[in-house]
Enzyme design. Structure first.
Site, short mmCIF file in Angstrom:
data_model
loop_
_atom_site.label_atom_id
_atom_site.label_comp_id
_atom_site.label_asym_id
_atom_site.label_seq_id
_atom_site.Cartn_x
_atom_site.Cartn_y
_atom_site.Cartn_z
N PRO A 2 0.84 -1.21 0.00
CA PRO A 2 0.00 0.00 0.00
C PRO A 2 0.87 1.26 0.00
O PRO A 2 1.79 1.38 0.80
CB PRO A 2 -0.78 -0.10 1.31
CG PRO A 2 -0.54 -1.47 1.84
CD PRO A 2 0.69 -2.00 1.21
N GLU A 3 0.60 2.17 -0.93
CA GLU A 3 1.34 3.43 -1.02
C GLU A 3 0.41 4.59 -0.63
O GLU A 3 -0.71 4.35 -0.18
CB GLU A 3 1.88 3.60 -2.45
CG GLU A 3 2.77 2.42 -2.87
CD GLU A 3 3.34 2.56 -4.27
OE1 GLU A 3 3.50 3.69 -4.75
OE2 GLU A 3 3.63 1.52 -4.89
N LYS A 54 3.29 6.75 4.52
CA LYS A 54 2.53 5.50 4.52
C LYS A 54 2.10 5.11 5.93
O LYS A 54 1.61 4.02 6.16
CB LYS A 54 3.37 4.38 3.90
CG LYS A 54 3.77 4.66 2.45
CD LYS A 54 4.72 3.58 1.95
CE LYS A 54 5.46 4.03 0.70
NZ LYS A 54 6.56 3.12 0.35
N HIS A 102 -4.57 -15.05 8.88
CA HIS A 102 -3.68 -13.89 8.76
C HIS A 102 -4.17 -12.70 9.60
O HIS A 102 -3.66 -11.60 9.48
CB HIS A 102 -3.53 -13.47 7.30
CG HIS A 102 -2.95 -14.53 6.44
ND1 HIS A 102 -1.74 -15.14 6.72
CD2 HIS A 102 -3.40 -15.12 5.30
CE1 HIS A 102 -1.49 -16.05 5.80
NE2 HIS A 102 -2.48 -16.06 4.93
N ARG A 121 2.44 -11.45 5.39
CA ARG A 121 3.89 -11.57 5.54
C ARG A 121 4.41 -11.01 6.86
O ARG A 121 5.60 -11.10 7.15
CB ARG A 121 4.59 -10.94 4.33
CG ARG A 121 4.28 -11.75 3.06
CD ARG A 121 4.96 -11.19 1.85
NE ARG A 121 6.40 -11.26 1.94
CZ ARG A 121 7.22 -10.76 1.02
NH1 ARG A 121 6.74 -10.18 -0.04
NH2 ARG A 121 8.53 -10.84 1.16
N ARG A 270 14.47 -2.70 -6.90
CA ARG A 270 13.05 -3.03 -7.09
C ARG A 270 12.76 -3.35 -8.56
O ARG A 270 13.36 -2.75 -9.46
CB ARG A 270 12.17 -1.83 -6.68
CG ARG A 270 12.42 -1.32 -5.27
CD ARG A 270 11.98 -2.31 -4.20
NE ARG A 270 10.56 -2.62 -4.25
CZ ARG A 270 9.62 -1.90 -3.65
NH1 ARG A 270 9.95 -0.85 -2.94
NH2 ARG A 270 8.35 -2.24 -3.73
#
Ligand SMILES: [Zn+2]
Length: 280
Positions: A2-3, A54, A102, A121, A270
């Protein structure tokens, strides 16, 4: 990940749901995602919610802040029995019977609505900080690209670094909130190759990158982001900026502006997509 547009969207959505409600219960299901004790939340209300870069800062009645960072795969999901509002990372295999494997943190409000923090993650985290610490977090992050202070003059001042332009855009200490998706989209729109060193950019290219940074981020917020899901139902509708992506995850496909094929390489560590004809 998410940005800025995705985090902004969830913050705007949650601001309509979670403020002013009494917190009655919390459940920490995975300790490592919690950086401080959260017990203080019980009996409190959230007064305000804001985004900085963020980061999500939620003001608590007692004057402290709940800090949430979604990092790679974090999600915040609000559910009140009538609707589900979700933001952050989007996965097709999303399971809407919450909590699931999760789900690492659950907060219950007096009206029995819930806020869930899911993170596949497990890089995301929650922490309660005082005002001084919150300001310290904020100081470490660069300028908000949609603020009035972010003008061309300011941009010209901060863009003097030894990095390549992609690494510069990703570096949170210069500009807040830009990640891999929007860095690639900005540079395509500006017609500048991601590998270009900042030093090599002429005045016109710097101006283009500045203008397009604001343009792309504003548009993405309007479209509710790219990886964002607003689950008013369980259909997993994606934030609609995904249809407007020109290079991100389009490697091997034809460029929307020319006949070339979008390439993928690695820049600043990246995966980076670009058009070798449209970007100089
Ligand atoms: Zn092209």
């Amino acid at each position: 990940m998410p940005e800025l547009p995705e985090v902004e969207t969830i913050v705007r959505d949650l601001s309509k749901q979670i403020l002013g409600k009494k917190i009655t219960k919390i459940e920490i299901r995975l300790k490592k995602i919690v950086r401080s004790k959260l017990d203080i939340l019980i009996g409190q209300k959230f007064l305000d919610i804001e985004r900085r870069g963020k980061y999500i800062f939620i003001k608590i009645q007692n004057g402290d802040y709940l800090v949430i960072h979604l990092r790679m795969t974090g999600q915040l999901i609000y559910e009140d029995g009538k609707q589900i509002i979700a933001g952050g990372h989007s996965e097709r295999e999303n399971n809407f019977s919450l909590p699931h494997k999760h789900t690492h943190f659950i907060l219950e409000f007096a009206d029995k609505s819930h806020l869930y923090f899911n993170d596949q993650r497990q890089f995301g985290y929650l922490e309660i900080v005082n005002l001084a610490k919150k300001l310290e977090y904020s100081r470490r992050i660069g300028i908000e690209p949609l603020s009035d202070e972010f003008n061309l003059k300011f941009f010209r001042k901060i863009i003097k670094s030894k990095k390549n332009i992609k690494a510069f855009l990703l570096d949170q200490k210069y500009i807040a909130g830009i990640g891999n998706i929007y860095a690639d989209e900005i540079l395509f729109d500006a017609g500048v190759l991601p590998t270009r060193s900042v030093d090599s950019l002429n005045a016109d290219e710097v101006r283009k990158i500045f203008l397009t940074t604001r343009k792309i981020l504003k548009k993405a917020i309007k479209e509710r982001g790219t990886t964002f899901n607003n689950y008013v139902d369980a259909n997993g509708n994606k934030g609609s900026f995904i249809r407007l992506l020109k290079v991100y995850r389009r490697e091997g496909e034809q460029c929307t502006r020319c006949d070339a094929v979008i390439k993928k390489t690695k820049v600043a560590g990246r995966g980076t997509r670009y058009c070798e004809l449209c970007q100089k």
